[in-house]
Design a protein around this motif. Structure first.
Motif, PDB file in Angstrom:
ATOM      1  N   SER A  79     -26.152 -17.587 -19.002  1.00 46.11           N
ATOM      2  CA  SER A  79     -25.894 -18.744 -18.146  1.00 46.11           C
ATOM      3  C   SER A  79     -25.160 -19.838 -18.910  1.00 46.11           C
ATOM      4  O   SER A  79     -24.233 -20.467 -18.388  1.00 46.11           O
ATOM      5  CB  SER A  79     -27.214 -19.291 -17.597  1.00 46.11           C
ATOM      6  N   ILE A  80     -25.561 -20.052 -20.153  1.00 45.65           N
ATOM      7  CA  ILE A  80     -24.971 -21.127 -20.962  1.00 45.65           C
ATOM      8  C   ILE A  80     -23.621 -20.732 -21.560  1.00 45.65           C
ATOM      9  O   ILE A  80     -22.659 -21.508 -21.546  1.00 45.65           O
ATOM     10  CB  ILE A  80     -25.942 -21.523 -22.090  1.00 45.65           C
ATOM     11  N   ILE A  81     -23.540 -19.498 -22.084  1.00 46.26           N
ATOM     12  CA  ILE A  81     -22.373 -19.066 -22.858  1.00 46.26           C
ATOM     13  C   ILE A  81     -21.314 -18.383 -22.002  1.00 46.26           C
ATOM     14  O   ILE A  81     -20.130 -18.670 -22.087  1.00 46.26           O
ATOM     15  CB  ILE A  81     -22.802 -18.124 -24.002  1.00 46.26           C
ATOM     16  N   GLY A  82     -21.740 -17.462 -21.165  1.00 48.04           N
ATOM     17  CA  GLY A  82     -20.816 -16.665 -20.360  1.00 48.04           C
ATOM     18  C   GLY A  82     -21.496 -15.374 -19.947  1.00 48.04           C
ATOM     19  O   GLY A  82     -22.350 -14.855 -20.663  1.00 48.04           O
ATOM     20  N   GLU A  83     -21.095 -14.833 -18.807  1.00 50.97           N
ATOM     21  CA  GLU A  83     -21.817 -13.703 -18.224  1.00 50.97           C
ATOM     22  C   GLU A  83     -21.401 -12.346 -18.795  1.00 50.97           C
ATOM     23  O   GLU A  83     -22.061 -11.347 -18.541  1.00 50.97           O
ATOM     24  CB  GLU A  83     -21.617 -13.691 -16.706  1.00 50.97           C
ATOM     25  N   LYS A  84     -20.311 -12.301 -19.564  1.00 54.26           N
ATOM     26  CA  LYS A  84     -19.805 -11.017 -20.036  1.00 54.26           C
ATOM     27  C   LYS A  84     -20.431 -10.641 -21.382  1.00 54.26           C
ATOM     28  O   LYS A  84     -20.153 -11.257 -22.416  1.00 54.26           O
ATOM     29  CB  LYS A  84     -18.285 -11.042 -20.170  1.00 54.26           C
ATOM     30  N   ILE A  85     -21.294  -9.614 -21.358  1.00 52.77           N
ATOM     31  CA  ILE A  85     -21.945  -9.104 -22.567  1.00 52.77           C
ATOM     32  C   ILE A  85     -21.055  -8.021 -23.158  1.00 52.77           C
ATOM     33  O   ILE A  85     -20.735  -7.028 -22.487  1.00 52.77           O
ATOM     34  CB  ILE A  85     -23.340  -8.544 -22.239  1.00 52.77           C
ATOM     35  N   LEU A  86     -20.650  -8.188 -24.418  1.00 53.83           N
ATOM     36  CA  LEU A  86     -19.677  -7.284 -25.029  1.00 53.83           C
ATOM     37  C   LEU A  86     -20.332  -6.139 -25.789  1.00 53.83           C
ATOM     38  O   LEU A  86     -19.859  -5.002 -25.728  1.00 53.83           O
ATOM     39  CB  LEU A  86     -18.776  -8.077 -25.977  1.00 53.83           C
ATOM     40  N   SER A  87     -21.396  -6.428 -26.524  1.00 57.53           N
ATOM     41  CA  SER A  87     -22.042  -5.387 -27.327  1.00 57.53           C
ATOM     42  C   SER A  87     -23.474  -5.795 -27.621  1.00 57.53           C
ATOM     43  O   SER A  87     -23.831  -6.974 -27.562  1.00 57.53           O
ATOM     44  CB  SER A  87     -21.281  -5.153 -28.639  1.00 57.53           C
TER      45      SER A  87
ATOM     46  N   PRO B 224     -38.156 -30.689 -24.722  1.00 57.92           N
ATOM     47  CA  PRO B 224     -36.907 -31.398 -24.466  1.00 57.92           C
ATOM     48  C   PRO B 224     -35.690 -30.783 -25.161  1.00 57.92           C
ATOM     49  O   PRO B 224     -35.826 -29.887 -25.991  1.00 57.92           O
ATOM     50  CB  PRO B 224     -37.192 -32.803 -25.015  1.00 57.92           C
ATOM     51  N   LEU B 225     -34.518 -31.321 -24.808  1.00 56.97           N
ATOM     52  CA  LEU B 225     -33.248 -30.879 -25.383  1.00 56.97           C
ATOM     53  C   LEU B 225     -32.794 -31.905 -26.417  1.00 56.97           C
ATOM     54  O   LEU B 225     -32.840 -33.113 -26.166  1.00 56.97           O
ATOM     55  CB  LEU B 225     -32.209 -30.726 -24.274  1.00 56.97           C
TER      56      LEU B 225
ATOM     57  N   SER C 256     -18.841 -25.267 -33.217  1.00 55.39           N
ATOM     58  CA  SER C 256     -17.968 -25.704 -34.310  1.00 55.39           C
ATOM     59  C   SER C 256     -18.021 -27.206 -34.546  1.00 55.39           C
ATOM     60  O   SER C 256     -17.616 -27.692 -35.602  1.00 55.39           O
ATOM     61  CB  SER C 256     -16.523 -25.295 -34.005  1.00 55.39           C
ATOM     62  N   ALA C 257     -18.568 -27.958 -33.572  1.00 51.59           N
ATOM     63  CA  ALA C 257     -18.601 -29.416 -33.706  1.00 51.59           C
ATOM     64  C   ALA C 257     -19.954 -30.014 -33.344  1.00 51.59           C
ATOM     65  O   ALA C 257     -20.058 -31.223 -33.115  1.00 51.59           O
ATOM     66  CB  ALA C 257     -17.519 -30.034 -32.818  1.00 51.59           C
ATOM     67  N   GLY C 258     -21.014 -29.203 -33.331  1.00 53.72           N
ATOM     68  CA  GLY C 258     -22.332 -29.722 -32.993  1.00 53.72           C
ATOM     69  C   GLY C 258     -23.281 -28.601 -32.624  1.00 53.72           C
ATOM     70  O   GLY C 258     -22.955 -27.415 -32.769  1.00 53.72           O
ATOM     71  N   ALA C 259     -24.448 -28.969 -32.157  1.00 55.60           N
ATOM     72  CA  ALA C 259     -25.447 -27.966 -31.804  1.00 55.60           C
ATOM     73  C   ALA C 259     -26.391 -28.542 -30.757  1.00 55.60           C
ATOM     74  O   ALA C 259     -26.549 -29.761 -30.621  1.00 55.60           O
ATOM     75  CB  ALA C 259     -26.225 -27.524 -33.040  1.00 55.60           C
ATOM     76  N   ILE C 260     -27.028 -27.636 -30.008  1.00 57.22           N
ATOM     77  CA  ILE C 260     -28.017 -28.000 -28.998  1.00 57.22           C
ATOM     78  C   ILE C 260     -29.293 -27.224 -29.282  1.00 57.22           C
ATOM     79  O   ILE C 260     -29.257 -26.000 -29.448  1.00 57.22           O
ATOM     80  CB  ILE C 260     -27.519 -27.662 -27.577  1.00 57.22           C
ATOM     81  N   TYR C 261     -30.392 -27.935 -29.372  1.00 57.35           N
ATOM     82  CA  TYR C 261     -31.710 -27.328 -29.594  1.00 57.35           C
ATOM     83  C   TYR C 261     -32.567 -27.597 -28.359  1.00 57.35           C
ATOM     84  O   TYR C 261     -32.678 -28.739 -27.916  1.00 57.35           O
ATOM     85  CB  TYR C 261     -32.361 -27.945 -30.828  1.00 57.35           C
ATOM     86  N   ILE C 262     -33.159 -26.528 -27.801  1.00 54.28           N
ATOM     87  CA  ILE C 262     -34.073 -26.682 -26.669  1.00 54.28           C
ATOM     88  C   ILE C 262     -35.437 -26.130 -27.077  1.00 54.28           C
ATOM     89  O   ILE C 262     -35.562 -24.968 -27.464  1.00 54.28           O
ATOM     90  CB  ILE C 262     -33.583 -25.955 -25.407  1.00 54.28           C
TER      91      ILE C 262
ATOM     92  N   ALA D  28     -27.774 -27.832 -20.823  1.00 55.47           N
ATOM     93  CA  ALA D  28     -27.068 -27.230 -21.954  1.00 55.47           C
ATOM     94  C   ALA D  28     -25.786 -26.549 -21.501  1.00 55.47           C
ATOM     95  O   ALA D  28     -24.741 -26.647 -22.180  1.00 55.47           O
ATOM     96  CB  ALA D  28     -27.978 -26.226 -22.658  1.00 55.47           C
ATOM     97  N   LYS D  29     -25.841 -25.869 -20.377  1.00 55.33           N
ATOM     98  CA  LYS D  29     -24.648 -25.221 -19.832  1.00 55.33           C
ATOM     99  C   LYS D  29     -23.550 -26.249 -19.598  1.00 55.33           C
ATOM    100  O   LYS D  29     -22.376 -26.024 -19.916  1.00 55.33           O
ATOM    101  CB  LYS D  29     -25.005 -24.504 -18.529  1.00 55.33           C
ATOM    102  N   ARG D  30     -23.912 -27.396 -19.038  1.00 51.98           N
ATOM    103  CA  ARG D  30     -22.944 -28.455 -18.773  1.00 51.98           C
ATOM    104  C   ARG D  30     -22.364 -28.997 -20.078  1.00 51.98           C
ATOM    105  O   ARG D  30     -21.141 -29.198 -20.195  1.00 51.98           O
ATOM    106  CB  ARG D  30     -23.613 -29.584 -17.983  1.00 51.98           C
ATOM    107  N   LEU D  31     -23.209 -29.242 -21.067  1.00 53.98           N
ATOM    108  CA  LEU D  31     -22.741 -29.792 -22.342  1.00 53.98           C
ATOM    109  C   LEU D  31     -21.763 -28.842 -23.037  1.00 53.98           C
ATOM    110  O   LEU D  31     -20.735 -29.271 -23.561  1.00 53.98           O
ATOM    111  CB  LEU D  31     -23.937 -30.065 -23.259  1.00 53.98           C
ATOM    112  N   VAL D  32     -22.096 -27.549 -23.026  1.00 50.72           N
ATOM    113  CA  VAL D  32     -21.212 -26.563 -23.656  1.00 50.72           C
ATOM    114  C   VAL D  32     -19.874 -26.510 -22.929  1.00 50.72           C
ATOM    115  O   VAL D  32     -18.811 -26.492 -23.558  1.00 50.72           O
ATOM    116  CB  VAL D  32     -21.892 -25.179 -23.682  1.00 50.72           C
ATOM    117  N   ALA D  33     -19.921 -26.484 -21.589  1.00 52.89           N
ATOM    118  CA  ALA D  33     -18.685 -26.425 -20.801  1.00 52.89           C
ATOM    119  C   ALA D  33     -17.811 -27.653 -21.034  1.00 52.89           C
ATOM    120  O   ALA D  33     -16.569 -27.568 -21.000  1.00 52.89           O
ATOM    121  CB  ALA D  33     -19.015 -26.281 -19.327  1.00 52.89           C
ATOM    122  N   GLU D  34     -18.443 -28.808 -21.288  1.00 50.14           N
ATOM    123  CA  GLU D  34     -17.697 -30.050 -21.540  1.00 50.14           C
ATOM    124  C   GLU D  34     -17.148 -30.137 -22.958  1.00 50.14           C
ATOM    125  O   GLU D  34     -16.437 -31.089 -23.296  1.00 50.14           O
ATOM    126  CB  GLU D  34     -18.600 -31.250 -21.258  1.00 50.14           C
TER     127      GLU D  34
END
Length: 379
Positions: free
Chosen positions: A189-197, A297-298, A283-289, A134-140
């Protein structure tokens, strides 16, 4: 560093034995193990062919002189053991939670930084294969800009599991310490390491649990549920931790214009109707795990507006260590990274006491339960 990394393990239960075997499988040498009870630690050491067994942690540090210590006790017992190990100059692998409070976790992170030792924080379900996929798919850019994440799980735990560390905040118990840590690690891990709130609500739906002797292995505690819960001689311990939580967070993504909204919903004692899951909406799709810790599965929501199961890429599958269960595989993955780092080999970033300290401070904030707005005056 050409010699094998030497490891001293603190803890003799499921996690302690699991850590010991995981370090061995990743090429390290387990030189000793420490526990609370002499007969237990000697039995485990003999059974696992570990040469040194003790109930005195500080003496074991002096006798074994390990490169790394592996902390596998409940969180409430971590502070002194880790502090002493860092003072000895040892690198530290620690299971979650790092400690019982944000303040003590912060001090351990600061001490480790001052002493220049390497640390690894084992909120390690971020190494599940489908999480890496999922991390790879989001980054791509497969789902466009990530917008929202939903994590839902219900464990339906037996209410009469014997009283122990998991029922007490000061011992490192609670669902935030032992479920949310993994979920937050997966999402960052998937979205980004910086937690804002962050904000949240917690609830103790349990209240109490029977006190039973003989429970040693956390995984086998269900075997000790009393047959007669109405026995007048049965003693009870009081819970002071959350068994359900709802948390909202905002996390920064390098490929999204706005912070990503995240919902974490967990009921430790409640039954599930639909599958536990983690979903990343874009904005252009979704991933379900499927699964509370993304066991798979994913599925990918494609251009045809259909959910399609995606096979795991072969390179990801080949990189996952071999072990019996998911927990054991993830320990090995993180231990492999730590050992490579200690040896001076190139390694991808992994979670350290920095994240362990941050997570514990976040848990303290969530447990305050002070985000409510009184609306009783509104007409």
């Amino acid at each position: 560093m050409s010699k094998n990394i030497s490891v001293l393990v603190y803890g003799t239960g499921f996690a302690g034995q699991g850590h010991a075997q995981a370090f061995r499988d990743m090429g390290a040498e387990v030189v000793g193990i420490v526990g609370r009870t002499q007969s237990v630690v000697q039995h485990v050491a003999k059974d696992m062919n570990i040469p040194y067994a003790s109930t005195d942690w500080q003496q074991a540090l002096a006798d074994c002189k390990p490169d790394v210590v592996s902390i596998a006790t409940p969180g409430g017992a971590h502070v002194d053991a880790i502090s002493q190990a860092i003072e000895f100059g040892c690198h530290v692998f620690c299971d979650k939670p790092l400690t019982e409070s944000g303040d003590s976790s912060k001090k351990l992170h600061q001490l480790a930084t001052q002493k220049n030792v390497k640390t690894a924080f084992a909120a390690s379900f971020r190494y599940m294969p489908d999480v890496i996929h999922a991390k790879r798919l989001v980054a791509e850019g497969a789902i466009g800009e990530p917008l929202e994440v939903e994590c839902v799980s219900h464990f339906n735990l037996e209410r009469d599991i014997p009283f122990g560390w998991s029922h007490r905040k000061e011992h490192g118990g609670g669902r935030l310490n032992n479920n949310f840590t993994h979920k937050l690690s997966i999402v960052t891990s998937i979205i980004g390491e910086k937690i804002l709130s962050i904000m949240g609500e917690v609830r103790d739906d349990l209240g109490r649990a029977p006190i039973v002797d003989g429970v040693h292995n956390f995984k086998k505690r269900r075997d000790f549920i009393p047959r007669d819960l109405n026995d007048p001689s049965l003693k009870w311990g009081e819970s002071n931790v959350e068994w359900s939580y709802t948390v909202l967070a905002q996390i920064e993504s390098q490929i999204a214009q706005k912070p990503v909204s995240v919902l974490f919903k967990h009921g430790g004692l409640h039954p599930r109707f639909h599958e536990d899951h983690i979903v990343i909406y874009g904005s252009a799709g979704a991933i379900y795990i499927k699964g509370h810790y993304a066991s798979g599965p994913l599925y990918f929501y494609d251009d045809n507006n259909e959910w399609q199961a995606l096979p795991l890429p072969e390179d990801i599958a080949q990189d996952i260590p071999v072990a019996e269960g998911d927990t054991e595989k993830n320990w090995r993955y993180l231990i492999r990274e730590l050992v490579k780092d200690i040896k001076g080999e190139p390694v991808a970033p992994y979670q350290t006491f920095k994240e362990g300290s941050q997570y514990q401070q976040l848990i303290d904030l969530i447990r305050k339960n002070d985000n409510w707005v009184d609306v009783t005056h509104l007409q």
